[in-house]
Design a protein around this motif. Structure first.
Motif, PDB file in Angstrom:
ATOM      1  N   THR A 119     -26.852   6.882  25.159  1.00  0.00           N
ATOM      2  CA  THR A 119     -27.635   5.876  24.775  1.00  0.00           C
ATOM      3  C   THR A 119     -27.602   5.069  26.074  1.00  0.00           C
ATOM      4  OG1 THR A 119     -25.753   4.307  24.259  1.00  0.00           O
ATOM      5  CG2 THR A 119     -26.905   5.369  22.315  1.00  0.00           C
ATOM      6  N   THR A 120     -28.501   4.014  26.320  1.00  0.00           N
ATOM      7  CA  THR A 120     -28.600   3.307  27.646  1.00  0.00           C
ATOM      8  C   THR A 120     -27.228   2.647  27.862  1.00  0.00           C
ATOM      9  OG1 THR A 120     -29.909   1.449  26.475  1.00  0.00           O
ATOM     10  CG2 THR A 120     -30.937   3.098  27.662  1.00  0.00           C
ATOM     11  N   ALA A 121     -26.752   2.143  26.611  1.00  0.00           N
ATOM     12  CA  ALA A 121     -25.330   1.486  26.798  1.00  0.00           C
ATOM     13  C   ALA A 121     -24.089   2.369  27.467  1.00  0.00           C
ATOM     14  CB  ALA A 121     -24.896   0.768  25.552  1.00  0.00           C
ATOM     15  N   GLN A 122     -24.405   3.484  26.815  1.00  0.00           N
ATOM     16  CA  GLN A 122     -23.314   4.567  27.547  1.00  0.00           C
ATOM     17  C   GLN A 122     -23.415   4.916  29.002  1.00  0.00           C
ATOM     18  OE1 GLN A 122     -24.116   7.742  24.390  1.00  0.00           O
ATOM     19  NE2 GLN A 122     -21.909   7.603  23.655  1.00  0.00           N
ATOM     20  N   ILE A 123     -24.632   4.929  29.283  1.00  0.00           N
ATOM     21  CA  ILE A 123     -25.171   5.185  30.640  1.00  0.00           C
ATOM     22  C   ILE A 123     -24.714   4.483  31.834  1.00  0.00           C
ATOM     23  CG2 ILE A 123     -26.891   5.981  32.430  1.00  0.00           C
ATOM     24  CD1 ILE A 123     -28.365   7.543  29.595  1.00  0.00           C
ATOM     25  N   ALA A 124     -25.110   2.995  31.049  1.00  0.00           N
ATOM     26  CA  ALA A 124     -24.791   2.000  32.028  1.00  0.00           C
ATOM     27  C   ALA A 124     -23.312   1.654  32.229  1.00  0.00           C
ATOM     28  CB  ALA A 124     -25.263   0.589  31.231  1.00  0.00           C
ATOM     29  N   LYS A 125     -22.352   2.050  31.263  1.00  0.00           N
ATOM     30  CA  LYS A 125     -21.018   1.923  31.250  1.00  0.00           C
ATOM     31  C   LYS A 125     -20.523   3.165  32.618  1.00  0.00           C
ATOM     32  CE  LYS A 125     -16.631   1.787  28.803  1.00  0.00           C
ATOM     33  NZ  LYS A 125     -16.261   1.915  27.516  1.00  0.00           N
ATOM     34  N   GLU A 126     -21.199   4.528  32.474  1.00  0.00           N
ATOM     35  CA  GLU A 126     -20.815   5.321  33.132  1.00  0.00           C
ATOM     36  C   GLU A 126     -21.178   5.094  34.340  1.00  0.00           C
ATOM     37  OE1 GLU A 126     -22.426   9.143  31.542  1.00  0.00           O
ATOM     38  OE2 GLU A 126     -21.222   8.829  29.600  1.00  0.00           O
ATOM     39  N   VAL A 127     -22.329   4.693  34.774  1.00  0.00           N
ATOM     40  CA  VAL A 127     -22.884   4.364  36.157  1.00  0.00           C
ATOM     41  C   VAL A 127     -22.455   2.858  36.702  1.00  0.00           C
ATOM     42  CG1 VAL A 127     -24.731   6.172  35.964  1.00  0.00           C
ATOM     43  CG2 VAL A 127     -25.005   3.786  35.277  1.00  0.00           C
ATOM     44  N   PRO A 130     -25.678  -2.752  34.983  1.00  0.00           N
ATOM     45  CA  PRO A 130     -26.203  -3.485  33.558  1.00  0.00           C
ATOM     46  C   PRO A 130     -27.298  -2.532  32.955  1.00  0.00           C
ATOM     47  CG  PRO A 130     -26.728  -4.839  35.790  1.00  0.00           C
ATOM     48  CD  PRO A 130     -26.111  -3.410  36.179  1.00  0.00           C
ATOM     49  N   GLU A 131     -27.032  -2.696  31.575  1.00  0.00           N
ATOM     50  CA  GLU A 131     -28.031  -1.839  30.715  1.00  0.00           C
ATOM     51  C   GLU A 131     -29.449  -2.131  31.038  1.00  0.00           C
ATOM     52  OE1 GLU A 131     -28.549  -0.725  25.925  1.00  0.00           O
ATOM     53  OE2 GLU A 131     -26.948  -2.298  26.619  1.00  0.00           O
ATOM     54  N   VAL A 132     -29.782  -3.484  31.503  1.00  0.00           N
ATOM     55  CA  VAL A 132     -31.224  -3.674  31.686  1.00  0.00           C
ATOM     56  C   VAL A 132     -31.738  -3.061  32.762  1.00  0.00           C
ATOM     57  CG1 VAL A 132     -30.740  -5.659  33.280  1.00  0.00           C
ATOM     58  CG2 VAL A 132     -32.901  -5.656  31.988  1.00  0.00           C
ATOM     59  N   GLU A 133     -31.102  -2.708  33.863  1.00  0.00           N
ATOM     60  CA  GLU A 133     -31.226  -1.684  35.338  1.00  0.00           C
ATOM     61  C   GLU A 133     -31.261  -0.322  34.699  1.00  0.00           C
ATOM     62  OE1 GLU A 133     -29.060  -1.998  38.567  1.00  0.00           O
ATOM     63  OE2 GLU A 133     -28.720  -4.098  38.431  1.00  0.00           O
ATOM     64  N   VAL A 134     -30.463   0.179  33.687  1.00  0.00           N
ATOM     65  CA  VAL A 134     -30.502   1.590  33.216  1.00  0.00           C
ATOM     66  C   VAL A 134     -31.977   1.614  32.589  1.00  0.00           C
ATOM     67  CG1 VAL A 134     -29.724   3.258  31.504  1.00  0.00           C
ATOM     68  CG2 VAL A 134     -28.175   1.869  33.070  1.00  0.00           C
ATOM     69  N   LYS A 135     -32.445   0.686  31.583  1.00  0.00           N
ATOM     70  CA  LYS A 135     -33.620   0.702  30.660  1.00  0.00           C
ATOM     71  C   LYS A 135     -34.796   0.819  31.920  1.00  0.00           C
ATOM     72  CE  LYS A 135     -31.664  -1.261  26.509  1.00  0.00           C
ATOM     73  NZ  LYS A 135     -31.874  -2.496  25.785  1.00  0.00           N
ATOM     74  N   GLN A 136     -34.850  -0.145  32.802  1.00  0.00           N
ATOM     75  CA  GLN A 136     -35.798  -0.113  33.835  1.00  0.00           C
ATOM     76  C   GLN A 136     -36.039   1.087  34.612  1.00  0.00           C
ATOM     77  OE1 GLN A 136     -38.227  -2.390  34.367  1.00  0.00           O
ATOM     78  NE2 GLN A 136     -39.064  -1.132  35.837  1.00  0.00           N
ATOM     79  N   SER A 137     -34.800   1.759  34.824  1.00  0.00           N
ATOM     80  CA  SER A 137     -35.083   3.083  35.439  1.00  0.00           C
ATOM     81  C   SER A 137     -35.562   4.209  34.445  1.00  0.00           C
ATOM     82  CB  SER A 137     -33.473   3.616  35.907  1.00  0.00           C
ATOM     83  OG  SER A 137     -33.050   2.957  36.959  1.00  0.00           O
TER      84      SER A 137
END
Length: 151
Positions: A119-127, A130-137
């Motif tokens: 999920t985007t939340a899991q990736i945000a935590k790993e990298v 913020p989740e909003v930046e992951v979603k934007q990417s």
């Protein structure tokens, strides 16, 4: 005769019927993941071998055969996903024109979502972003794909 009735006649005939009905679609799915015909064919063989091994443990009358085959193929592709998740190009794969046009961050996020089902939340935590930046990417990665398709 319905597909489920064909499946139940005998194990050998049933696996043959499953292969006849779904091998083409399954090969297409696997090829889209691995981008190499020979590797895709190898994974198709592994998938149907696993189905044969576990055939009697599956209640074929209560499941969708395509869903079961797709699930089995995804399990067989787990090693391939791990290599892709690590950011390496799996041995024998052709370059993916979409991934080649993405930034490293877009590629990392897209591959983790597509191949590893994170999920985007899991990736945000790993990298540690913020989740909003992951979603934007991720949105940008899809934009790369759309542009590559000429849309």
């Amino acid at each position: 005769m319905k597909q489920n009735q064909l499946i139940l006649r005998s194990k050998r005939i049933s696996i043959h019927n499953l292969y006849d009905a779904y091998a083409g679609m399954l090969l297409g799915y696997i090829f889209e993941v691995v981008k190499d015909r020979q590797i895709a064919e190898d994974y198709l063989v592994k998938t149907f071998s696993r189905v044969a091994e576990n055939f009697n443990q599956t209640n074929w009358t209560e499941i969708n055969a395509w869903s079961k085959l797709l699930h089995t193929a995804k399990n067989e592709l787990a090693a391939f996903y791990k290599v892709a998740e690590a950011g390496e190009t799996p041995v024998g794969t052709l370059p993916n024109l979409y991934l080649d046009r993405m930034t490293e961050e877009q590629k990392l996020i897209f591959c983790n979502i597509y191949y590893s089902k994170k999920t985007t939340a899991q990736i945000a935590k790993e990298v540690n972003k913020p989740e909003v930046e992951v979603k934007q990417s991720l949105k940008e990665a899809f934009a790369v794909i759309r542009r590559s398709n000429g849309r």
